[in-house]
Design an enzyme around this catalytic site. Structure first.
Site, PDB file in Angstrom:
ATOM      1  N   HIS A 127       0.860  -1.180   0.000  1.00  0.00           N
ATOM      2  CA  HIS A 127       0.000   0.000   0.000  1.00  0.00           C
ATOM      3  C   HIS A 127       0.901   1.237   0.000  1.00  0.00           C
ATOM      4  O   HIS A 127       2.022   1.180   0.499  1.00  0.00           O
ATOM      5  CB  HIS A 127      -0.835  -0.063   1.288  1.00  0.00           C
ATOM      6  CG  HIS A 127      -1.912   0.962   1.400  1.00  0.00           C
ATOM      7  ND1 HIS A 127      -1.666   2.259   1.771  1.00  0.00           N
ATOM      8  CD2 HIS A 127      -3.259   0.872   1.229  1.00  0.00           C
ATOM      9  CE1 HIS A 127      -2.820   2.922   1.819  1.00  0.00           C
ATOM     10  NE2 HIS A 127      -3.799   2.108   1.487  1.00  0.00           N
ATOM     11  N   ASP A 203       3.144  -4.472   8.011  1.00  0.00           N
ATOM     12  CA  ASP A 203       1.922  -3.690   7.835  1.00  0.00           C
ATOM     13  C   ASP A 203       0.765  -4.684   7.947  1.00  0.00           C
ATOM     14  O   ASP A 203       0.456  -5.404   7.002  1.00  0.00           O
ATOM     15  CB  ASP A 203       1.943  -3.006   6.468  1.00  0.00           C
ATOM     16  CG  ASP A 203       0.613  -2.324   6.158  1.00  0.00           C
ATOM     17  OD1 ASP A 203      -0.285  -2.334   7.025  1.00  0.00           O
ATOM     18  OD2 ASP A 203       0.478  -1.791   5.041  1.00  0.00           O
ATOM     19  N   GLN A 206      -4.537  -5.021   7.104  1.00  0.00           N
ATOM     20  CA  GLN A 206      -5.563  -5.893   6.535  1.00  0.00           C
ATOM     21  C   GLN A 206      -5.626  -7.235   7.252  1.00  0.00           C
ATOM     22  O   GLN A 206      -6.569  -7.993   7.065  1.00  0.00           O
ATOM     23  CB  GLN A 206      -5.283  -6.149   5.042  1.00  0.00           C
ATOM     24  CG  GLN A 206      -5.367  -4.915   4.165  1.00  0.00           C
ATOM     25  CD  GLN A 206      -6.794  -4.428   4.000  1.00  0.00           C
ATOM     26  OE1 GLN A 206      -7.763  -5.175   4.141  1.00  0.00           O
ATOM     27  NE2 GLN A 206      -6.941  -3.154   3.692  1.00  0.00           N
ATOM     28  N   LYS A 229     -10.636  -0.531  10.465  1.00  0.00           N
ATOM     29  CA  LYS A 229     -10.879  -1.696   9.616  1.00  0.00           C
ATOM     30  C   LYS A 229     -11.327  -2.902  10.433  1.00  0.00           C
ATOM     31  O   LYS A 229     -11.581  -3.965   9.892  1.00  0.00           O
ATOM     32  CB  LYS A 229      -9.617  -2.053   8.820  1.00  0.00           C
ATOM     33  CG  LYS A 229      -9.242  -1.030   7.765  1.00  0.00           C
ATOM     34  CD  LYS A 229      -8.200  -1.595   6.835  1.00  0.00           C
ATOM     35  CE  LYS A 229      -7.374  -0.559   6.113  1.00  0.00           C
ATOM     36  NZ  LYS A 229      -8.064   0.363   5.243  1.00  0.00           N
ATOM     37  N   CYS A 371      -4.867   2.572  -3.535  1.00  0.00           N
ATOM     38  CA  CYS A 371      -3.631   3.093  -2.928  1.00  0.00           C
ATOM     39  C   CYS A 371      -2.476   2.121  -3.110  1.00  0.00           C
ATOM     40  O   CYS A 371      -1.667   1.919  -2.193  1.00  0.00           O
ATOM     41  CB  CYS A 371      -3.837   3.404  -1.453  1.00  0.00           C
ATOM     42  SG  CYS A 371      -5.020   4.715  -1.169  1.00  0.00           S
TER      43      CYS A 371
END
Lengths: 414, 160
Positions: A127, A203, A206, A229, A371
């Site tokens: 991302h 990261d 998600q 999220k 993104c």
């Protein structure tokens, strides 16, 4: 042995008021949770109660509601810490979102430790949040960025991982792609990074909302994720980092709260994690974050993962069977190595146009580059449509998507 | 509520399926300008061949990729400015933006109804008026104006 109780999606749907909204006679079919999830009543109620009964600034007042506010705020930090397997609450720094968490590492740790000629390893599926902060640093410090490419089946090509990590100082990689859904072998990559004396930033924006996460098991150095999220409010996220790293890192933003003492000739920093939390924090959002963690834990993260694997399998099959010649899916087919973000394109119909027609039918999907423009360039497409699933989605939502897509295809074919 | 037919008029879909003036021009003498819509990744490339003697758009070619609205708007734009003088092209840009962004300019306090009427006065938009339905879908206005902003940038660069 753990027993997983399957999710009762019909009941879960009732926890999310927005899902009962009527859009000109059509049911809201929300398939954009990878961008941001909806919020259950328990999160809204916790935040409402905080404002109505316990609100005051934290770590300041000696009066009763200030104590209550501080306890709620720090209690939320402890819940988040436990949720991701942190050894201590001190390892959870509250930030605005995963983007800020990565920037914090880039500004604090990286600018204190990386110098001209050093290398950072990223992947083609990152991302922008895990690309641009490093490009900014690279331009400032003459640092090399190396890239791990993709395989034709949308996984990371790790055949040259060791070579790529040779002499690198940091590996920064997504645990789950927001476009392809791909779940990366985090532990394997962290081990490889450490073998080359590089640190590893994950990261997990998600990943954390969808899969049981244990940062200690990953053996990572930094992990970034966002509340919004995972059923929590927007405006708050977390950076998890190993305590000794946080203690050695210079502060990021300066101000109140992050200091122990300030004199005319300088300051000393507060303990971690407050050292990195300058200014009044998002107090009520933190409480909402804690309530979101409670909600997900109540469902059970193993049940969440089982549900999403089953639903993703159903969606992949339904899309392939319904549009065998015209629809292409960008992402792995094996649901054991992927999450519930499903990107696709129709022959000759732009993602934006698909999304517009779907909106007519109450179906919310994301259209665009998500993104992740470097990834889009690798895939050779300007944009994709993306449907993404969460705890409140079911087969009926996938059926609504497929039906709306059939109408979109028909609309642009005539 | 605005229906899909307001947005996707037949003439728009026709320009999308069969874009006019697609291709490239050698640079120089032509001038190449790229425009991007960061929201959706749409891309428009405009090749402008302006005759300095007559200040006329002698030829125009377009490339790029994007949604039906951005690509149809680009195709229509190319047809509308080809053979026109630079001044006429600039008036078309103003008129088209006025058609698209009534609300924007009001918000920014840049203009009012009178300015809009002035921008549109005496300009024949023809097919371009089919894009008027886009105004009812605010997210898509940027798709429709991308080609025109790119054209404007190209004309500005040539003038420099």
């Amino acid at each position: 042995m753990t027993i997983t109780t399957p999710l009762d999606v019909e009941r879960i749907k009732r926890d999310f008021a927005i899902l009962s909204r009527d859009l000109d006679g059509k049911r809201l079919v929300f398939l954009d949770s990878a961008a941001s999830s909806q919020k259950p009543e328990s999160v809204l109620a916790a935040m409402d109660d905080m404002y109505r009964r316990h609100y005051a600034n934290v770590h300041r007042g000696v009066y009763r509601i200030a104590e209550e506010a501080t306890a709620a705020f720090e209690g939320a930090r402890a819940k988040v810490a436990r949720f991701v397997g942190a050894k201590s609450s001190a390892e959870i720094v509250f930030v605005r979102n995963a983007t800020e968490a990565i920037n914090l590492v880039a500004y604090s740790w990286a600018r204190a430790n990386l110098h001209a000629g050093d290398a950072i390893v990223l992947t083609h599926m990152e991302h922008h949040a895990n690309v641009v902060p490093w490009q900014m640093l690279a331009a400032e410090r003459d640092i090399e960025i190396r890239w791990i490419p993709l395989t034709p089946d949308y996984m990371l090509d790790l055949t040259k991982l060791d070579e790529t990590l040779e002499g690198a100082r940091l590996l920064s990689v997504s645990a789950m792609s927001n476009v392809l859904g791909t779940i990366n072998p985090v532990r394997q990559m962290v081990d490889a990074a450490h073998a080359h004396d590089a640190l590893a930033l994950i990261d997990a924006c998600q990943f954390v909302p969808h899969v049981r996460t244990d940062v200690t098991e990953w053996d990572a150095d930094f992990v970034a994720f966002s509340a919004h999220k995972m059923c929590g409010p927007s405006g708050i996220g977390a950076l998890w980092a190993r305590r000794e790293l946080l203690e050695a890192m210079p502060p990021f933003l300066g101000g109140g709260e992050m200091i122990r003492d300030v004199r005319l000739d300088g300051f000393t920093t507060n303990d971690v994690p407050w050292k990195f939390e300058a200014g009044t924090p998002p107090i009520v959002d933190a409480v909402g974050f804690g309530a979101a963690v409670d909600y997900l834990q109540c469902l059970g993260m193993d049940a969440v993962r089982d549900h999403e694997m089953r639903l993703t399998r159903y969606a992949l099959d339904a899309l392939t069977e319904s549009f065998p010649d015209t629809l292409r899916i960008y992402g792995p087919r094996d649901v054991s190595v992927r999450g519930g973000a499903v990107s696709f394109l129709f022959d000759g119909i732009h993602a934006h146009d698909i999304s517009q027609v779907l909106d007519e039918h109450g179906v919310c999907v994301r259209a665009g580059h998500h993104c992740a423009k470097p990834l889009m360039r690798q895939l050779g497409v300007p944009a994709t449509s993306r449907a993404s699933f969460y705890v409140y989605n079911d087969e009926a939502d996938v059926d609504a998507l497929v039906a709306a897509l059939a109408m979109a295809e028909q609309f642009f074919a005539h | 509520m605005a229906g899909l037919e307001d947005l996707y008029r037949e003439i728009i879909l026709d320009h999308y399926r069969s874009p006019r003036n697609r291709g490239e021009l050698p640079t120089p003498p032509a001038h190449k300008t790229e425009g991007f819509n960061p929201l959706c990744g749409d891309e428009v490339v405009v090749y402008l061949d302006v005759d300095p003697a007559t200040d006329t758009v002698r030829d125009i070619k377009i490339a790029g990729q994007g949604c039906s609205i951005s690509q149809a708007s680009t195709s229509m734009m190319s047809g509308a400015v080809k053979g026109k003088t630079v001044d006429e092209a600039r008036r078309l840009i103003r008129a088209f933006k006025a058609l698209m962004s009534i609300h924007e300019s009001k918000l920014e306090g840049e203009g009012d109804g009178a300015d809009l009427a002035a921008d549109l006065e005496g300009v024949r938009l023809g097919d371009l008026e089919a894009l008027q339905g886009v105004v009812k879908f605010p997210v898509r206005i940027k798709c429709a104006t991308l080609a025109w902003n790119t054209l404007q940038q190209g004309l500005d660069e040539i003038a420099e």
